[in-house]
Design a protein around this motif. Structure first.
Motif, short mmCIF file in Angstrom:
data_model
loop_
_atom_site.label_atom_id
_atom_site.label_comp_id
_atom_site.label_asym_id
_atom_site.label_seq_id
_atom_site.Cartn_x
_atom_site.Cartn_y
_atom_site.Cartn_z
N THR A 98 0.83 -1.20 0.00
CA THR A 98 0.00 0.00 0.00
C THR A 98 0.86 1.26 0.00
OG1 THR A 98 -0.13 0.11 2.41
CG2 THR A 98 -1.82 -1.19 1.28
N LYS A 99 0.28 2.35 -0.44
CA LYS A 99 0.95 3.64 -0.34
C LYS A 99 1.07 4.02 1.14
CE LYS A 99 -0.33 5.17 -4.94
NZ LYS A 99 -1.08 6.11 -5.79
N PRO A 100 2.08 4.83 1.48
CA PRO A 100 2.36 5.11 2.90
C PRO A 100 1.20 5.67 3.70
CG PRO A 100 4.19 5.82 1.53
CD PRO A 100 3.08 5.45 0.59
N ASP A 101 0.31 6.43 3.08
CA ASP A 101 -0.76 7.08 3.84
C ASP A 101 -2.06 6.27 3.89
OD1 ASP A 101 -1.26 7.34 1.14
OD2 ASP A 101 -2.02 9.38 1.26
N VAL A 102 -2.06 5.06 3.35
CA VAL A 102 -3.27 4.24 3.32
C VAL A 102 -3.48 3.56 4.69
CG1 VAL A 102 -4.33 2.17 2.34
CG2 VAL A 102 -3.20 3.82 0.85
N ILE A 103 -4.69 3.70 5.22
CA ILE A 103 -5.06 3.01 6.45
C ILE A 103 -5.70 1.69 6.04
CG2 ILE A 103 -6.45 3.10 8.57
CD1 ILE A 103 -6.28 6.16 8.38
N ILE A 104 -4.97 0.61 6.21
CA ILE A 104 -5.36 -0.69 5.66
C ILE A 104 -6.73 -1.13 6.15
CG2 ILE A 104 -4.77 -3.15 5.64
CD1 ILE A 104 -1.80 -2.27 5.69
N GLU A 105 -7.01 -0.92 7.44
CA GLU A 105 -8.26 -1.39 8.04
C GLU A 105 -9.49 -0.72 7.45
OE1 GLU A 105 -4.89 -2.50 10.38
OE2 GLU A 105 -5.51 -0.53 9.63
N GLU A 106 -9.32 0.37 6.76
CA GLU A 106 -10.46 1.08 6.17
C GLU A 106 -10.85 0.54 4.79
OE1 GLU A 106 -9.57 5.23 6.12
OE2 GLU A 106 -9.74 5.45 8.32
N HIS A 107 -10.14 -0.46 4.30
CA HIS A 107 -10.37 -0.96 2.95
C HIS A 107 -10.60 -2.47 3.00
CE1 HIS A 107 -9.19 2.95 1.34
NE2 HIS A 107 -8.22 2.93 2.23
N GLU A 108 -11.84 -2.88 2.75
CA GLU A 108 -12.23 -4.29 2.87
C GLU A 108 -11.44 -5.24 1.96
OE1 GLU A 108 -16.36 -4.98 2.56
OE2 GLU A 108 -16.91 -3.71 4.27
N PRO A 109 -11.03 -4.82 0.77
CA PRO A 109 -10.29 -5.78 -0.08
C PRO A 109 -8.92 -6.17 0.48
CG PRO A 109 -11.21 -3.98 -1.38
CD PRO A 109 -11.34 -3.58 0.05
N PHE A 110 -8.45 -5.46 1.51
CA PHE A 110 -7.11 -5.70 2.03
C PHE A 110 -7.16 -6.46 3.36
CE2 PHE A 110 -5.64 -1.44 0.00
CZ PHE A 110 -5.55 -2.06 -1.24
N THR A 111 -6.26 -7.43 3.50
CA THR A 111 -6.00 -8.08 4.78
C THR A 111 -4.55 -7.80 5.14
OG1 THR A 111 -7.57 -9.85 4.32
CG2 THR A 111 -5.94 -10.26 6.04
N ARG A 112 -4.34 -7.17 6.29
CA ARG A 112 -2.98 -6.77 6.68
C ARG A 112 -2.09 -8.00 6.90
NH1 ARG A 112 -0.25 -2.63 9.23
NH2 ARG A 112 -2.12 -1.34 9.45
N LEU A 113 -0.89 -7.93 6.34
CA LEU A 113 0.13 -8.96 6.58
C LEU A 113 1.26 -8.39 7.42
CD1 LEU A 113 0.34 -10.57 3.01
CD2 LEU A 113 -1.00 -11.34 4.99
N ALA A 114 1.72 -7.20 7.07
CA ALA A 114 2.80 -6.53 7.78
C ALA A 114 2.71 -5.06 7.41
CB ALA A 114 4.15 -7.13 7.41
N ASN A 115 3.70 -4.27 7.82
CA ASN A 115 3.70 -2.85 7.50
C ASN A 115 3.60 -2.63 5.99
OD1 ASN A 115 4.07 -0.04 7.67
ND2 ASN A 115 6.28 -0.26 7.42
N ARG A 116 2.44 -2.12 5.55
CA ARG A 116 2.14 -1.81 4.15
C ARG A 116 1.98 -3.04 3.26
NH1 ARG A 116 6.29 1.97 1.65
NH2 ARG A 116 4.73 2.03 0.00
N LEU A 117 2.11 -4.23 3.80
CA LEU A 117 1.91 -5.45 3.02
C LEU A 117 0.51 -5.99 3.25
CD1 LEU A 117 5.21 -7.51 3.37
CD2 LEU A 117 4.33 -6.37 1.34
N VAL A 118 -0.21 -6.28 2.15
CA VAL A 118 -1.58 -6.75 2.25
C VAL A 118 -1.85 -7.91 1.30
CG1 VAL A 118 -2.55 -4.55 3.02
CG2 VAL A 118 -2.37 -5.01 0.56
N HIS A 119 -2.73 -8.79 1.74
CA HIS A 119 -3.31 -9.81 0.87
C HIS A 119 -4.50 -9.14 0.19
CE1 HIS A 119 -5.57 -13.93 0.56
NE2 HIS A 119 -5.01 -13.58 -0.58
N VAL A 120 -4.52 -9.14 -1.13
CA VAL A 120 -5.55 -8.43 -1.89
C VAL A 120 -6.64 -9.40 -2.34
CG1 VAL A 120 -6.02 -6.96 -3.88
CG2 VAL A 120 -3.82 -6.78 -2.70
#
Length: 202
Positions: A98-120
């Motif tokens: 993700t881009k640095p300013d993206v709040i992962i928890e606010e986007h349903e298509p993303f599952t947090r893996l680590a800092n800025r890393l997401v399962h899409v």
């Protein structure tokens, strides 16, 4: 000859991290399984029932454009399909940075893996997430471990567990990811960063 080096169990003498989503599995020098030689696996999910992850180090000759053209704008160069592992090669797993300013928890298509890393979640429309990502990779298939299997392999010295960095997922095609990850680990692992796939070829 590699089996004699491998018998030293280089990783078993080091302080260990626990496997978890967002961690890396770094293959031991002289790994017995040829399909995982000099490989880096990103753990996508780890629980009591199973562990699954994707191999970051094996790029295929198939262009993303030929199989998932709608996702091409989101995919980092080289825009090729990567071989995520031997299980279900017909399925595709997406991992993004993700881009640095993206709040992962606010986007349903993303599952947090680590800092800025997401399962899409690839069931969404690509345009819903493309602007939120600095890049992503598509992996055909994945690696999977049954309950207790991965822990046994770690105890045996097959894998070293290390934190992932965003750049590990979207590393340039020319990068030696296994060597780069080894170089940032505690000593003596950096000394083995140029260890070949097969010691007989050295």
């Amino acid at each position: 000859m590699s089996e004699y080096f491998y018998g030293d169990r280089l990783f078993t003498a080091l302080e260990r991290e626990e496997p978890a989503a967002g961690m890396l599995l770094v293959a031991a020098p002289g790994m017995f399984s040829p399909e995982f030689a000099r490989s880096i696996v990103l753990i996508v999910e780890h629980n009591e029932s199973y562990t699954f992850g994707v191999v970051l180090t094996e790029r295929s000759e198939i262009a993303v454009y030929n199989v998932l053209p709608e996702w091409l704008p989101a995919v980092a160069k080289p825009q090729a399909l990567y071989v995520g592992g031997p299980v279900s090669p017909q399925s595709v797993v997406g991992v993004g940075v993700t881009k640095p300013d993206v709040i992962i928890e606010e986007h349903e298509p993303f599952t947090r893996l680590a800092n800025r890393l997401v399962h899409v979640d690839l069931r969404v429309q690509p345009h819903e997430v493309t602007e939120l990502l600095d890049g992503m990779r598509m992996f055909a298939g994945y690696a999977e471990w049954a309950p207790g299997q991965l822990q046994d392999e770690i105890e045996r010295g097959d894998w070293y567990v290390a934190p992932a960095l965003p750049g590990d997922v979207i590393a340039p095609g020319s990068a030696d990811l296994w060597g780069d990850v080894m170089r940032r680990q505690p000593m003596p692992l950096p000394l083995f960063s140029t260890f070949p796939v097969s010691i007989e070829d050295n």
